[in-house]
Enzyme design. Structure first.
Site, PDB file in Angstrom:
ATOM      1  N   HIS B 134     -19.927  -7.032 -17.821  1.00 18.33           N
ATOM      2  CA  HIS B 134     -20.824  -7.655 -16.847  1.00 18.33           C
ATOM      3  C   HIS B 134     -21.980  -6.714 -16.544  1.00 18.33           C
ATOM      4  CE1 HIS B 134     -21.944  -7.151 -12.544  1.00 18.33           C
ATOM      5  NE2 HIS B 134     -22.307  -8.408 -12.665  1.00 18.33           N
ATOM      6  N   ASN B 136     -25.835  -6.774 -13.990  1.00 15.78           N
ATOM      7  CA  ASN B 136     -26.751  -7.488 -13.105  1.00 15.78           C
ATOM      8  C   ASN B 136     -27.806  -6.488 -12.646  1.00 15.78           C
ATOM      9  OD1 ASN B 136     -26.780  -7.975  -9.643  1.00 15.78           O
ATOM     10  ND2 ASN B 136     -27.789  -9.392 -11.040  1.00 15.78           N
ATOM     11  N   ARG B 289     -27.938 -23.200  -8.220  1.00 20.43           N
ATOM     12  CA  ARG B 289     -27.384 -23.914  -9.376  1.00 20.43           C
ATOM     13  C   ARG B 289     -25.983 -23.368  -9.646  1.00 20.43           C
ATOM     14  NH1 ARG B 289     -27.602 -23.841 -15.336  1.00 20.43           N
ATOM     15  NH2 ARG B 289     -27.698 -26.004 -16.046  1.00 20.43           N
TER      16      ARG B 289
END
Lengths: 329, 329
Positions: B134, B136, B289
């Site tokens: 992961h 970000n 979303r």
């Protein structure tokens, strides 16, 4: 104590429970007896359909109370089915008090001790046409340092199918309504609405399933009224649910139908980890037994990016239903 | 704009991005360019190994901004791999401001607007010996009604294997450390420790995986310093991770090893739904979303009641590691 072990799934959490019940029974003893009795009835119902049960009796190390967890896992009928009893006490944490206050409860002033007795159960059958079922009934009591007490009852019971079978849903709701009606004709309509609001996956704009009943913080009536009400609701679990599993456990299904079931199980996980009050209370309780809290999680689940059921399909019918709850009883 | 589409995975979210960049580039434009560039590089790395990508460009209906989601799902190598860019703006909700304050940030007084640009990515490979990854990277800016602004950078990158391969872990951490060291020798040790604290599944008493780096609220240096730092970290994603997948994607594995991978994926879901800051921010952002937020969830996951790895097994080795983080670079 052999007698106790045949009446319940394991020896009671409290050592002198029999004596306290024989002496008339304070509410704590009566609730412990009730949750143990409901557990026994439900596990008898589940094992009657299929599978052996694993029973774990546990104590909260260095803290008060403990519990009994009963689990059926990976059997021909049950993916995972568990029914837990816990009877715990201790000092109410700021966090737990804050959660209670945040839902509008006015708590006694000062530092508080708590007692909680509850039974909770989640059943995930293997067949995609046999719905998932959950129930939880609980009693909470707090006492402050000037010995004032405050107590309330809560609970709920709801059904989560992957496919819509209106007859099943009406049977489930109808059984709950009949049990509610014996105690107060306003209960079913109020608690049905409360369930539609509570079992809401807000970020999806859909309910977890087709609802049932939910209530919390009930305290207006004498405790005996609620004890009788919870007793009847506990008795309604098996007749409301087990016939649906017996009816569908051998239904034929395709890989695509099983995948759809798995996607709905993913939604179940989302509700439980993001919103469920009981799960959160458990996760943030010191020395809680995580494995018991997480019996609510399905054996397996699935998250597909942008999965959209085909228009007019049986899967789309379920989605329409969880986006706009209906009346069933 | 064909040129933009080959440089990025889709046309930029902001219509006049090219012009703003050509004119020197405000920080909002530079961050949008950076996250789009990182997305392109990572998706090129993933598709280079296996699989076609689905690209969705979306806008926030009636609100500011939008994003681009790129997902590879159910291919021979990837269970699910997604990389999202979002560039959004709007009014900062009380809830979001509260979350920021609760981690110790002092926010500008008064009602606030926000701008956020970020890239986030989660990759779940199929082979149980190929770890999940992961990352970000994000920029956050708030402006109050007297036009004061406040901004900060955040991000992280971590590895979650189901089985321990020390060489792999050292390669991953070593690559991150080298990229960090080019900007500040204190970054890697500080941000490695921060990751061990942040990626913690508190109710399990274990970290999600073997860590990496994590940082938030960075604002002491000029923005240009952090832009250069995030650029280098973005460039390090592919060399830190893709070789591990190439190495293990064809490893032989048993059903039991796949089941263990699925149990660890369950832990991943627990972290993301119960604790992850980005997921929570997303879930409680109006008109977010959901499908893009949940690309972080694995395709499938498993929760077995009371699963305990055998003593001395490879599974027990992983559990020992997530219960006591080590140094790797």
């Amino acid at each position: 104590n052999k007698a106790a072990m045949s009446e319940y799934m394991a020896e009671p959490i409290t050592e002198n429970l029999k004596e306290r019940l024989a002496a008339g029974g304070d509410m704590q003893a009566q609730m412990e007896h009730l949750v143990l009795t409901i557990q026994k009835a439900v596990i008898t119902g589940l094992t009657g359909v299929c599978g052996a049960v694993r029973v774990d009796r546990w104590v909260r190390l260095g803290r008060g109370g403990g519990g009994i967890s009963c689990v059926l896992q990976d059997t021909p009928v049950w993916h995972k089915a568990g029914c837990n009893v816990s009877v715990v006490n201790g000092v109410l944490t700021e966090r737990a008090a804050g959660e209670m206050a945040s839902r509008g409860k006015t708590l006694l002033p000062g530092p508080k001790k708590f007692f909680a007795a509850g039974v909770s159960c989640v059943v995930h059958p293997r067949n995609p046409f046999a719905p998932t079922m959950h129930f939880n009934y609980r009693y909470f009591q707090i006492t402050n340092d000037t010995n004032e007490t405050q107590s309330w009852f809560g609970g709920g019971q709801d059904l989560t199918p992957a496919y819509v079978n209106e007859e099943d849903i009406r049977h489930f709701h109808g059984t709950l309504k009949a049990a509610c009606d014996r105690h107060d004709p306003t209960y079913y309509p109020r608690f049905k609405k409360w369930a539609d609001e509570y079992f809401m996956i807000t970020h999806r704009g859909e309910t977890r399933g087709v609802g049932g009943i939910f209530f919390d913080d009930l305290a207006d009536q004498p405790a005996g009224h609620y004890l009788a009400f919870l007793t009847d609701m506990g008795n309604a679990v098996v007749p409301a649910y087990i016939p649906l599993v017996v009816k569908h456990k051998d239904d034929a299904f395709t890989d695509a139908q099983q995948e759809w079931q798995q996607i709905r199980r993913g939604r179940y996980v989302e509700f439980n980890l993001v919103y469920d009050r009981g799960t959160k209370f458990g996760l943030f309780t010191p020395e809680a037994r995580i494995e018991s809290i997480f019996i609510s999680l399905p054996l397996t689940a699935r998250w597909e990016y942008c999965h959209e059921p085909e228009e007019g399909s049986a899967e789309a019918e379920l989605v329409a239903l969880v986006k706009a709850p209906r009346e069933w009883a």
